[in-house]
Design an enzyme around this catalytic site. Structure first.
Site, PDB file in Angstrom:
ATOM      1  CB  ILE A 145     -11.954  -9.802  -7.941  1.00 46.88           C
ATOM      2  CG1 ILE A 145     -11.598 -10.117  -6.562  1.00 46.88           C
ATOM      3  CG2 ILE A 145     -12.957  -8.407  -7.960  1.00 46.88           C
ATOM      4  CD1 ILE A 145     -10.676  -9.065  -5.830  1.00 46.88           C
ATOM      5  CD  GLU A 146      -8.362 -14.621  -6.226  1.00 47.27           C
ATOM      6  OE1 GLU A 146      -8.057 -15.382  -7.138  1.00 47.27           O
ATOM      7  OE2 GLU A 146      -7.579 -14.101  -5.570  1.00 47.27           O
TER       8      GLU A 146
END
Length: 514
Positions: A145-146
């Site tokens: 998700i980063e």
């Protein structure tokens, strides 16, 4: 009296219905608000990476072939699967988590398949460091998700790398950031730093979801949310006191964990990529330019960039802290000719053979592809990077690379260079002066039905099976109809290239008859 009771009951039902409808609308608005806006941007950034495009150049992204049906899964199935995840983290399921699961498993399937392939390279690195500190292995899903496992990802806020370190946080955890090196983009060093940061946050909060929230928005914002909630130290109890983006961050993490653990149940399988699984590092004795290595080892500069994304200008400074990562075989070849590599065209890349790079090599300057001619296109109002790439039959990622375009940002009047086949220079040179309508006709991958008669098929060979092209077909969807056949097989068998356009009624060879 009976009619009065019925009227009262009907009124109550109407009120309940209105309230329920309002609640449904509020929930749907909440889902839109809580989805982190950077999430799809991170996924899209992966498309521009050489090691993805090289592995499957003709892949059609974010489309579902007719034989791949994605059915809605009951909440009870999601609940059971998440409950079965063995982890020290208290995974939960709700409508916000569900919206993120559907982002990964339905809307962005092909990009998730890319990340599944990349995980084979990056996850062992993450797991080794997590195991050394005895931290939850599920934290390896945080870079999903980063950065979508893109070491070159760069956020609007200035965060960089797989773990999206901000400048000062990176410096605080020992990462070198200077004119030539940004170790926030070094997969190994940034992993060590990120896991140390997460470990420090856990010493403060003793709750992994609060740790993940603090990793996203900073300990200060989490502390404020705890105070405003009356001292609660549970993510879901401080949820509405957190910054909006962070509210969707933990649900996105839960969804990423679910998606990778249950990928097969959603018919998600790893796409190949060109990153070598076995690599080695070589200490660099003198300043070294990627082009010196590429020439001497007969490898692509893009290959070196993909394994060494921390070097900003294709140059490795000399020093004990700097190393070159290569595939095992290439590392062995480098060791055999190391002295020659340093001497190769040294005066071309360095001033007096020393550290300072000659100015013409510090700026962005892509190599001209072999057997290609350069044409120029002037951006007009209403143009987009994807449209221009279609008109010139090139990949969007190539057009971005050739013109140093970031986030698809182009401006009216900007001149873009495009590399086209030399024997088609005149054809592509005319595009710059065409009307928008004429250019749009160029981008169609299949011609209208009424113009199919202008195309003629080659004589049918009785030794082969054939397929007749229909509206909406492309090589990938056609290949998926036949077991063991790939889009590249079809290209080779029918003498097609990546820029070839199919036409309705065209007969394609599929395979020899058995």
């Amino acid at each position: 009296m009976q009619k009065v009771k019925e009227l009262v009951l009907l009124t109550i039902m109407m009120i309940v219905g209105i309230v329920a409808n309002a609640q449904d609308k509020r929930d749907s608005i909440t889902l839109l608000e809580e989805t982190p806006p950077y999430l799809e941007e991170c996924l899209d950034s992966l498309l521009n990476q050489w090691y993805i495009n090289k592995a499957h150049n003709n892949l059609v992204l974010d489309t579902l072939p007719s034989d791949e049906v994605v059915s809605q899964i009951p909440d009870s199935v999601y609940i059971k699967r998440i409950a079965d995840i063995s982890s020290p983290m208290p995974y939960t399921y709700n409508s916000i988590v569900k919206s993120h699961i559907e982002l990964y498993t339905i809307r962005r399937r092909e990009l998730v398949k890319n990340m599944l392939g990349l995980s084979e390279y990056y996850f062992p690195m993450f797991e080794q460091e997590l195991d050394a500190r005895q931290m939850p292995m599920e934290l390896k899903y945080l870079p999903i998700i980063e950065s979508a496992l893109n070491p070159r990802a760069y956020s609007r806020a200035g965060a960089s790398g797989l773990w999206q370190f901000m400048y000062y946080t990176g410096k605080q955890y020992g990462l070198t950031i200077n004119s030539y090196v940004d170790e926030r983009r070094d997969p190994y060093k940034s992993t060590v730093a990120a896991i140390a940061f997460l470990d420090d946050l856990y010493a403060i909060y003793k709750d992994w979801f609060l740790v993940i929230a603090a990793y996203n928005c900073g300990p200060g914002n989490v502390n404020k949310a705890i105070r405003r909630s009356g001292g609660h130290r549970d993510f879901w109890k401080i949820y509405y006191h957190l910054p909006r983006e962070t509210r969707g961050y933990v649900p996105a993490f839960i969804a990423a964990t679910y998606t990778f653990m249950y990928a097969k149940e959603h018919n998600l399988h790893a796409n190949p990529n060109s990153l070598p699984l076995a690599t080695d590092t070589i200490s660099i004795k003198q300043p070294l330019h990627f082009k010196q290595v590429a020439d001497m080892l007969n490898v692509k500069v893009d290959y070196l960039r993909s394994l060494n994304p921390q070097y900003r200008k294709d140059l490795i400074p000399a020093g004990d802290d700097y190393a070159l990562r290569l595939a095992i075989a290439d590392a062995s070849n480098f060791a055999a000719v190391e002295d020659s590599v340093y001497l190769h065209k040294r005066e071309t890349y360095f001033v007096n053979g020393k550290t300072t790079v000659k100015p013409q090599y510090t700026a962005y300057s892509p190599d001209t592809p072999k057997n290609k001619a350069t044409v120029y296109y002037t951006v007009k109002s209403g143009d987009a990077v994807g449209l221009i790439a279609d008109w010139y039959d090139v990949r969007t990622s190539d057009l971005r690379y050739w013109n140093n375009i970031r986030r698809n940002m182009i401006r009216v009047g900007q001149k873009l260079r495009v590399y086209v086949p030399k024997n088609k220079t005149e054809y592509y040179s005319r595009i710059n002066d065409m009307s928008y309508t004429d250019k749009q006709q160029l981008s169609s991958k299949t011609v209208p039905a009424n113009s199919a008669s202008t195309k003629k098929n080659e004589p049918v060979d009785g030794n082969y099976e054939y397929y007749t092209v229909r509206s909406g077909d492309n090589l990938w969807t056609i290949a998926r109809r036949y077991s063991g056949i790939s889009n590249k097989d079809l290209m080779e068998l029918n003498g097609l290239t990546e820029s070839s356009k199919l036409w309705i009624g065209q007969k394609l060879k599929i395979r020899p008859k058995s």
